[in-house]
Scaffold this active site. Structure first.
Site, mmCIF file in Angstrom:
data_model
loop_
_atom_site.group_PDB
_atom_site.id
_atom_site.type_symbol
_atom_site.label_atom_id
_atom_site.label_comp_id
_atom_site.label_asym_id
_atom_site.label_seq_id
_atom_site.Cartn_x
_atom_site.Cartn_y
_atom_site.Cartn_z
ATOM 1 N N THR A 47 -75.191 -61.245 77.843
ATOM 2 C CA THR A 47 -74.504 -59.995 77.734
ATOM 3 C C THR A 47 -73.126 -59.873 77.932
ATOM 4 O O THR A 47 -72.668 -60.582 79.023
ATOM 5 C CB THR A 47 -75.338 -58.898 78.532
ATOM 6 O OG1 THR A 47 -76.637 -58.760 78.168
ATOM 7 C CG2 THR A 47 -74.459 -57.489 78.329
ATOM 8 N N PHE A 96 -69.954 -57.948 78.985
ATOM 9 C CA PHE A 96 -69.469 -56.510 79.708
ATOM 10 C C PHE A 96 -67.750 -56.524 79.468
ATOM 11 O O PHE A 96 -67.102 -57.674 79.622
ATOM 12 C CB PHE A 96 -69.807 -56.658 81.341
ATOM 13 C CG PHE A 96 -71.103 -56.636 81.400
ATOM 14 C CD1 PHE A 96 -71.662 -55.462 81.740
ATOM 15 C CD2 PHE A 96 -71.989 -57.721 81.359
ATOM 16 C CE1 PHE A 96 -73.286 -55.463 81.893
ATOM 17 C CE2 PHE A 96 -73.444 -57.700 81.458
ATOM 18 C CZ PHE A 96 -73.885 -56.554 81.822
#
Length: 439
Positions: A307, A309
């Site tokens: 992921t 960010f």
């Protein structure tokens, strides 16, 4: 002309889960005088249990304790969350809290208070409070144990992580000076883009000042003693459920899937309600934090689950050329629709600038365009906003020239940020052929 920001104050008063320190708040012009707050015992925002970090003598999060869960529980029991204090010269005493941590009772319940985990900020908590402390405060969406909290710790070691119940609240917490930074997910290698945050980037005036890429390691967690064959439901964030679908089916868990706000929140819900027929998909740290047991480790369908960010701040950083930089922009055109995308790509390709991301979102102010011609009838199609990330710093002439060219044939162009790329190596993925790595 540069915007003049209010000067930071020496101590911090924050809302919800934030730490209150002994101080006297100076009056703010135009506002009522603030009460004098004197706490005989200070409040600890959150104590993290990281056994592997504690054994190594490192400090991944501020407040890390260890090396065992018992040490963490003892620390939570000793450090008081509810204490006696004085407000405006009057004595106040909070109601006693039972000395129970993760279901474990302590004999000294009459004398020990338990520190609850920080309550996430809500929209109702957001009152303008232009105050700074010495420690960097970083807002994230979720509850303690969420992957976003781990990303905040990687982006800003030793920070004070502030949980927020919504992405919108994290944005507003930074805008209102309740937090100094926000760390929010924008895309996942399996689940794709988090569209909500792309829309919020355009709605708010925060700047991207960095990025963090976090490998995601999902676990199937449940109350101690619960067996897989007893489960009738698995709950987690929708993306986590999608990222583990094939593995869960392979384990024979053809049970109901229930969406939750975040992974750690699902683990907290299972523990708080004593659900012995329900498991959650969350991190191993969330399982230990809420007293759950790991039934299966590494259940994501793809071991390369990552992921990305972004780190947000009120002010942009100064672009540089001595390290790899990435720049994020958003643009639109009122006349040419999606055909403008070809011209934008040509402007980057001509200058040998690599693009790492293209995301389209319907134009919120004018989502549908109607073309009415007598012979052809009525045609309807979407108007789009385009988000683009490219590998170049705004300090480079080629990036400046590309944006100058793009501005000529777009009706809207905004730079979301020019920031250093995350160049940290990822941990080596588990070998799928190793039986020990399979749940």
């Amino acid at each position: 002309m540069a915007e003049i920001l209010p000067p930071p104050l020496p101590t911090a008063t924050t809302l919800g889960p934030l730490t209150h320190q002994s101080h006297s708040v100076p009056p703010i012009p135009g506002r009522l005088p603030q009460p004098t707050l004197r706490f005989r015992r200070h409040r600890v925002g959150c104590i993290m249990h990281r056994p592997e970090i504690a054994r190594a003598g490192g400090s991944f999060f501020y407040g890390t304790v260890g090396p065992s869960l018992a040490d963490w529980q003892s620390t939570c029991a000793i450090l008081s969350a509810a204490g006696k204090g004085e407000v405006d010269g009057q004595s106040h005493e909070a109601a006693p809290v039972p000395a129970v941590v993760n279901g474990h009772a302590y004999a000294a319940a009459a004398t020990l208070d338990v520190v609850p985990l920080p309550r996430p900020l809500t929209i109702g908590d957001l009152a303008p409070a232009p105050m700074h402390g010495s420690q960097l405060r970083v807002a994230y969406q979720g509850v303690p144990g969420a992957y976003s909290e781990a990303a905040a710790g990687k982006a800003y070691p030793e920070c004070e992580a502030i949980p927020c119940d919504q992405f919108e609240v994290a944005f507003q917490a930074v805008e209102l000076w309740i937090a100094d930074r926000a760390v929010l997910p924008v895309e996942n290698s399996l689940g794709g883009s988090i569209h909500r945050n792309y829309d919020l980037l355009l709605r708010h005036r925060l700047h991207i000042v960095g990025e963090v890429q976090m490998p995601v390691h999902h676990c199937l967690v449940a109350l101690p003693g619960v067996r897989r064959e007893c489960l009738t439901r698995v709950m987690s964030h929708p993306q986590a459920l999608a990222q583990c679908e094939l593995t869960l089916n392979g384990m024979g868990l053809n049970v109901a899937r229930e969406a939750f706000d975040d992974t750690a929140g699902a683990a907290e819900y299972v523990a708080a309600n004593g659900l012995r027929d329900t498991a959650a998909i969350a991190s191993a740290r969330a399982a230990e934090l809420y007293g759950l047991e790991v039934l299966a480790d590494g259940i994501q369908d793809d071991s390369g689950n990552v992921t990305r960010f972004v780190m947000l701040a009120r002010e942009p950083i100064i672009p540089r050329t001595d390290r790899p930089f990435k720049t994020s922009i958003v643009f639109a055109d009122d006349g040419e629709g999606t055909s403008v995308l070809f011209k934008v790509l040509s402007a980057f390709a001509f200058r040998d600038i690599s693009l790492t991301k293209i995301e389209s979102r319907p134009h919120r102010n004018r989502p549908i365009r109607i073309v009415d011609e007598a012979d052809a009838g009525t045609a309807k199609h979407f108007d789009y906003m385009f988000y683009v990330d490219f590998q170049a710093s705004l300090a480079e002439a080629r990036a400046q020239n590309a944006l100058a060219e793009i501005q000529e044939f777009t009706s809207f162009l905004r730079v979301l940020g020019s920031y250093p790329m995350d160049m940290t190596p990822w941990p080596r993925a588990h070998d799928d052929t190793d039986p020990a790595s399979n749940p």
